[in-house]
Design an enzyme around this catalytic site. Structure first.
Site, mmCIF file in Angstrom:
data_model
loop_
_atom_site.group_PDB
_atom_site.id
_atom_site.type_symbol
_atom_site.label_atom_id
_atom_site.label_comp_id
_atom_site.label_asym_id
_atom_site.label_seq_id
_atom_site.Cartn_x
_atom_site.Cartn_y
_atom_site.Cartn_z
ATOM 1 N N HIS A 219 0.878 -1.177 0.000
ATOM 2 C CA HIS A 219 0.000 0.000 0.000
ATOM 3 C C HIS A 219 0.913 1.224 0.000
ATOM 4 C CE1 HIS A 219 -3.546 -2.408 1.806
ATOM 5 N NE2 HIS A 219 -3.616 -2.363 0.495
ATOM 6 N N SER A 220 0.922 1.946 -1.128
ATOM 7 C CA SER A 220 1.984 2.915 -1.354
ATOM 8 C C SER A 220 2.013 4.065 -0.363
ATOM 9 C CB SER A 220 1.881 3.445 -2.779
ATOM 10 O OG SER A 220 0.553 3.780 -3.127
ATOM 11 N N ARG A 221 0.870 4.463 0.178
ATOM 12 C CA ARG A 221 0.872 5.635 1.057
ATOM 13 C C ARG A 221 1.408 5.347 2.450
ATOM 14 N NH1 ARG A 221 -5.664 6.591 1.502
ATOM 15 N NH2 ARG A 221 -6.248 4.724 2.647
ATOM 16 N N GLU A 222 1.662 4.081 2.747
ATOM 17 C CA GLU A 222 2.125 3.709 4.083
ATOM 18 C C GLU A 222 3.647 3.869 4.141
ATOM 19 O OE1 GLU A 222 0.295 -0.169 4.480
ATOM 20 O OE2 GLU A 222 -1.713 0.684 4.327
ATOM 21 N N ARG B 50 -3.202 4.678 -2.400
ATOM 22 C CA ARG B 50 -2.998 3.375 -1.771
ATOM 23 C C ARG B 50 -2.787 2.244 -2.779
ATOM 24 N NH1 ARG B 50 -5.977 0.230 2.604
ATOM 25 N NH2 ARG B 50 -6.868 -1.627 1.695
ATOM 26 N N ASN C 247 -3.722 -5.700 -1.968
ATOM 27 C CA ASN C 247 -3.897 -6.624 -0.834
ATOM 28 C C ASN C 247 -5.326 -7.164 -0.768
ATOM 29 O OD1 ASN C 247 -2.810 -8.082 1.322
ATOM 30 N ND2 ASN C 247 -3.608 -6.609 2.827
ATOM 31 N N ARG C 248 -6.018 -7.109 -1.885
ATOM 32 C CA ARG C 248 -7.299 -7.813 -2.022
ATOM 33 C C ARG C 248 -7.313 -8.610 -3.328
ATOM 34 N NH1 ARG C 248 -7.200 -5.899 2.249
ATOM 35 N NH2 ARG C 248 -8.812 -4.809 3.457
ATOM 36 N N HIS D 17 2.664 -3.553 6.695
ATOM 37 C CA HIS D 17 1.766 -2.421 6.446
ATOM 38 C C HIS D 17 1.902 -1.427 7.606
ATOM 39 C CE1 HIS D 17 -0.936 -4.286 3.278
ATOM 40 N NE2 HIS D 17 -0.188 -5.316 3.644
ATOM 41 N N TYR E 188 -11.306 -7.639 10.746
ATOM 42 C CA TYR E 188 -12.592 -8.085 10.207
ATOM 43 C C TYR E 188 -12.300 -9.009 9.037
ATOM 44 C CZ TYR E 188 -11.361 -4.304 7.005
ATOM 45 O OH TYR E 188 -10.684 -3.498 6.134
ATOM 46 N N GLU F 58 1.149 -4.471 11.035
ATOM 47 C CA GLU F 58 0.659 -3.104 10.888
ATOM 48 C C GLU F 58 1.506 -2.266 11.832
ATOM 49 O OE1 GLU F 58 -1.770 -1.468 9.269
ATOM 50 O OE2 GLU F 58 -2.906 -3.075 8.307
#
Lengths: 307, 96
Positions: free
Chosen positions: A67-70, A125, A142-143, A194, A246, A268
């Protein structure tokens, strides 16, 4: 030379790719750079290989920045790769580990997205692939994995941040990893990093059924977050993805686990403050430093529990 | 370049599964352009929503009308982005 790099700052894709070459040049007998594919926009997908020899040794896959913005994850990836290289031959744990296990480390797993966060939209993201019939760009990588693909916790709407894509492994960034891990055939652990919810999770995400190895994965996660917390007191939760957050279908770690990679975890990392994805660069080194013992716990466990 | 002037990040704490369902429904309203930075998961656990300046009033009214408690986590996203850019520029100058 690699240490002239400022690990306490965020860097562009070009700077990180240049730094990889420096790391390889500084540690030619330990680190090499391989290309496992190309992104949608034809950027190279580079992986750092840490190996002290032998053929087809048991291996660990690490990735940051899917996820690029992380941004703290790519930065942590750089710090961690440097730590592995610097500690080999000096730290007995790392030396023993790399004498028996290969590590493959993809630091910028979504380079198109990462470049886009620097040029156009810091909060991007997804990948940057065009979606047929929609003006919205990108797929949530990631989905996009073939593990409960398209089920709960992913979206069929291309405008959603959790859009799963048209089909499993539609994203070259994902497919390249799938092909690499399958062709390697001896990957024993996968850790996908992440930010920023302070969690350590393992399969499953797409179903509530406990994984067959739930107990062992849970015990190892418990030790890892405890050792992480011992550094600065940062509190992590842990458990299966489905229990901890979830139901989330199509994730990296579920695919890995279902394809025989027993030790599949997703971190995370921080925000201990109130910054989210805009974590100040002053927190890069503390974040990476506290993550290190937790990562090492998992790596050593993998080394000591062959299967 | 996309700017985020006046955008806020709201930290929302749902107190029930019903409120979590409401938050998820909020995320599905495309016109509100809510970007979940941290998704709603369990009652009592925070969720973070970036809300464009132009939609702030509508989102806050939605939260208040359903009794969902929130605080402002980031007052102005663009200010933080500008700060991040300044830090990176400074770092590059120091490296040179």
């Amino acid at each position: 030379r690699a240490n002239q790099f400022n690990f306490a700052s965020y860097h562009t894709l070009e700077e990180i790719y240049d730094w990889m070459d420096t790391l390889v040049a500084d540690h030619p007998n330990l680190v090499s750079k391989i290309q496992i594919g190309e992104s949608y926009e034809k950027r190279p997908l580079y992986v750092l290989k840490f190996s002290t020899g032998g053929s087809n040794r048991p291996a660990v896959w690490l990735d940051t920045g899917i996820h690029s913005r992380e941004w703290v994850t790519q930065a942590t990836g750089v710090w961690t790769a440097n730590k592995l290289a610097e500690d080999y031959g000096h730290d007995p744990t790392v030396t023993s580990l790399l004498d028996t296990v290969d590590i493959f480390f993809e630091i910028v797993t979504n380079p198109d997205g990462y470049a886009f966060t620097h040029s156009s939209n810091r909060l991007w993201r997804k990948t940057r692939s065009i979606n047929a019939g929609s003006s919205c760009i990108g797929v949530d990588p990631n989905r996009n994995w073939d593990a409960g693909f398209g089920d709960a916790g992913s979206s069929s709407n291309p405008c959603s941040e959790t859009y799963h894509g048209p089909y499993a492994h539609s994203e070259s960034e994902v497919k390249s990893i799938v092909d690499f891990i399958k062709s390697h055939g001896n990957v024993k652990a996968l850790i996908s990093i992440h930010s920023y919810s302070q969690m350590l999770m393992f399969p499953y995400g797409y179903k509530r059924t406990p994984a067959p190895d739930h107990e062992e994965l849970n015990e190892l996660a418990k030790k890892a977050v405890s050792d992480l917390a011992a550094v600065y007191g940062t509190k992590y939760t842990y458990g299966s993805i489905a229990d901890t957050i979830y139901l989330a279908a199509g994730t990296t770690v579920d695919w890995a686990y279902e394809n025989g990679v027993k030790y599949s975890y997703t971190f995370e990392l921080r925000d201990t403050g109130r910054y989210g994805f805009l974590l100040p660069s002053s927190q890069i080194i503390p974040t990476a430093t506290e993550t290190w013992p937790a990562l090492l716990d998992i790596l050593v466990h993998v080394q000591q529990h062959p299967y | 370049e996309q700017l985020f002037v006046g955008d806020q990040v709201l930290r929302v704490v749902a107190s029930s599964e019903e409120q979590i369902a409401l938050l998820r429904a909020l995320g599905e309203q495309v016109e509100l352009q809510v970007d979940f930075w941290r998704d709603p998961t369990k009652p009592g656990r925070p969720a973070d929503l970036r809300v464009p300046f132009s939609r702030l009033q509508a989102v806050k009214i939605f939260l208040e009308s359903h009794g969902i408690s929130y605080s402002i986590m980031i007052e102005d996203v663009q200010q933080l982005l500008d700060e991040e850019k300044r830090t990176m520029m400074l770092s590059r100058r120091m490296e040179r």
